[in-house]
Design an enzyme around this catalytic site. Structure first.
Site, short mmCIF file in Angstrom:
data_model
loop_
_atom_site.label_atom_id
_atom_site.label_comp_id
_atom_site.label_asym_id
_atom_site.label_seq_id
_atom_site.Cartn_x
_atom_site.Cartn_y
_atom_site.Cartn_z
N SER A 18 0.84 -1.20 0.00
CA SER A 18 0.00 0.00 0.00
C SER A 18 0.87 1.25 0.00
O SER A 18 1.67 1.46 0.92
CB SER A 18 -0.90 0.01 1.24
OG SER A 18 -1.48 1.29 1.38
N HIS B 283 -1.45 -1.24 -4.10
CA HIS B 283 -2.70 -0.85 -3.45
C HIS B 283 -2.70 0.67 -3.24
O HIS B 283 -1.77 1.24 -2.67
CB HIS B 283 -2.78 -1.58 -2.11
CG HIS B 283 -4.06 -1.39 -1.36
ND1 HIS B 283 -5.20 -2.12 -1.63
CD2 HIS B 283 -4.39 -0.55 -0.34
CE1 HIS B 283 -6.16 -1.75 -0.79
NE2 HIS B 283 -5.71 -0.80 -0.01
N ASP C 188 -4.81 3.82 -1.73
CA ASP C 188 -5.88 4.19 -0.80
C ASP C 188 -6.40 5.59 -1.11
O ASP C 188 -5.70 6.58 -0.88
CB ASP C 188 -5.37 4.14 0.64
CG ASP C 188 -5.14 2.71 1.11
OD1 ASP C 188 -6.09 1.91 1.01
OD2 ASP C 188 -4.02 2.40 1.54
N MET D 53 -8.95 8.37 -0.12
CA MET D 53 -9.77 8.78 1.04
C MET D 53 -10.27 10.20 0.84
O MET D 53 -9.51 11.06 0.37
CB MET D 53 -8.94 8.70 2.33
CG MET D 53 -8.28 7.37 2.58
SD MET D 53 -7.53 7.34 4.22
CE MET D 53 -6.52 5.85 4.09
N HIS E 138 -8.52 1.32 -3.69
CA HIS E 138 -9.42 1.11 -2.55
C HIS E 138 -10.08 2.44 -2.23
O HIS E 138 -9.44 3.33 -1.66
CB HIS E 138 -8.57 0.57 -1.38
CG HIS E 138 -9.31 0.38 -0.11
ND1 HIS E 138 -8.68 0.19 1.11
CD2 HIS E 138 -10.64 0.33 0.17
CE1 HIS E 138 -9.57 0.04 2.06
NE2 HIS E 138 -10.78 0.14 1.52
N MET F 185 -12.13 4.74 -0.26
CA MET F 185 -12.77 5.00 1.04
C MET F 185 -13.43 6.36 0.94
O MET F 185 -12.96 7.37 1.50
CB MET F 185 -11.70 4.95 2.15
CG MET F 185 -11.28 3.52 2.46
SD MET F 185 -9.70 3.44 3.33
CE MET F 185 -8.60 3.51 1.92
N MET G 26 -11.57 -5.58 5.77
CA MET G 26 -10.72 -4.65 6.52
C MET G 26 -10.39 -5.26 7.88
O MET G 26 -11.28 -5.69 8.61
CB MET G 26 -11.44 -3.31 6.74
CG MET G 26 -11.63 -2.46 5.50
SD MET G 26 -10.11 -2.02 4.64
CE MET G 26 -9.18 -1.16 5.92
N ASP H 164 -6.81 -6.21 4.47
CA ASP H 164 -6.15 -4.90 4.49
C ASP H 164 -6.14 -4.34 5.91
O ASP H 164 -7.19 -4.10 6.49
CB ASP H 164 -6.93 -3.95 3.56
CG ASP H 164 -6.28 -2.59 3.42
OD1 ASP H 164 -5.17 -2.40 3.93
OD2 ASP H 164 -6.91 -1.72 2.77
C1 DX5 Z 1 -6.11 1.84 5.81
C2 DX5 Z 1 -5.74 1.49 4.40
C3 DX5 Z 1 -4.68 0.47 4.29
C4 DX5 Z 1 -3.36 0.89 4.87
C5 DX5 Z 1 -2.75 -0.33 5.48
O1 DX5 Z 1 -7.34 2.48 5.81
O2 DX5 Z 1 -6.87 0.97 3.70
O3 DX5 Z 1 -4.51 0.04 2.94
O4 DX5 Z 1 -2.45 1.39 3.94
O5 DX5 Z 1 -1.60 0.03 6.16
P1 DX5 Z 1 -0.88 -0.99 7.14
O6 DX5 Z 1 -0.47 -2.17 6.35
O7 DX5 Z 1 0.27 -0.20 7.66
O8 DX5 Z 1 -1.88 -1.35 8.22
ZN ZN Z 2 -6.51 0.05 1.72
#
Ligand code: DX5
Ligand code: ZN
Length: 227
Positions: free
Chosen positions: A10, A33, A35, A37, A66, A68, A137, A175
């Site tokens: 990620s 990956h 993220d 947000m 992903h 969010m 998650m 994740d």
């Molecule tokens: C959190 C993200 C994850 C995050 C995971 O909301 O969706 O993808 O990057 O990070 P680690 O592996 O450090 O928990």
């Molecule tokens: Zn994620």
């Protein structure tokens, strides 16, 4: 049944000023990956479509977006059109998850559905028939570096059973908090694809960190007779 574990670093834990170099630092990654947000569905704010488009041009690693964000119905197809391999929306945020999946697939990507730690899998099994990926998650979405929540592995085990018995046809992805300490439990529960942020980009050698995680997951799969 042979299952080759996938590792998806990620970039949330990478250096955002050097995203191309950070992608190049994990040549063995199956997916990268990303993220997304929006500061509403989750309290944090990261990046959006222009950055994904730029990353798509900068790397050959398939992108796993992903989302969010609220109203993913409106935004998800754009991430598929940008060339992402997989686009995941949150079950808790989608207005019409079946249509969302159709639109993502029509735009050329695999469609993923994610559930937060407190969201029951059972409520979404029927909808998941229209999806290619289930993202479980294992932390509350929003931030990297949080502690793994082992209680979500019951949902992974259920999903694995549904896939192995032919009731669902999804990649089971996890994740949050995946590291050398937690990946074996997740692999035993039946995960196919492991997202890892801090465990990869927090390591001195991200490339080696990916291979070390993969080796651990492969060993578990072999021990389960599925390698
Ligand atoms: C959190 C993200 C994850 C995050 C995971 O909301 O969706 O993808 O990057 O990070 P680690 O592996 O450090 O928990
Ligand atoms: Zn994620």
């Amino acid at each position: 049944m042979a299952r080759a574990p996938m590792i998806a670093p990620s970039i949330l834990s990478a250096d955002f000023a050097r995203l191309k170099e950070e992608a190049d630092a994990v040549p063995g990654a199956d997916w990268l990956h990303v993220d997304v947000m929006d500061g509403h569905f989750v309290p944090n704010l990261t990046l959006g479509l222009p950055v994904v488009e730029a990353l798509e041009r900068a790397t050959d690693i398939p992108l796993d977006c992903h989302l969010m964000i609220n109203d993913p119905d409106r935004w998800a197809p754009g991430y598929a059109e940008a060339g992402s391999q997989n686009v995941t929306v949150h079950a808790e945020a989608a207005n019409d998850p079946r249509k969302c999946s159709r639109d993502i697939r029509a735009a050329g990507a695999l469609a993923g559905l994610s559930i937060k730690p407190g969201t029951p899998l059972d409520d979404w099994v029927e909808v998941l028939r229209d999806y290619d990926t289930l993202l479980v998650m294992s932390v509350e979405p929003g931030f990297g570096g949080q502690k793994f929540m082992p209680e979500v592995l019951d949902k992974v085990r259920t999903a694995r059973r549904l896939v192995d018995t032919g009731h669902l046809n999804v990649i089971v992805e996890i994740d949050g908090g995946i590291s050398r300490d937690t990946i074996e439990a997740a692999a035993e529960a039946g995960v196919d694809c492991f997202v890892a942020g801090s465990a990869v980009y927090g390591a001195d050698d991200p490339e080696r960190a990916v291979e070390a995680l993969r080796d651990q997951a492969v060993r578990v799969a072999a021990y389960l007779g599925q390698g």
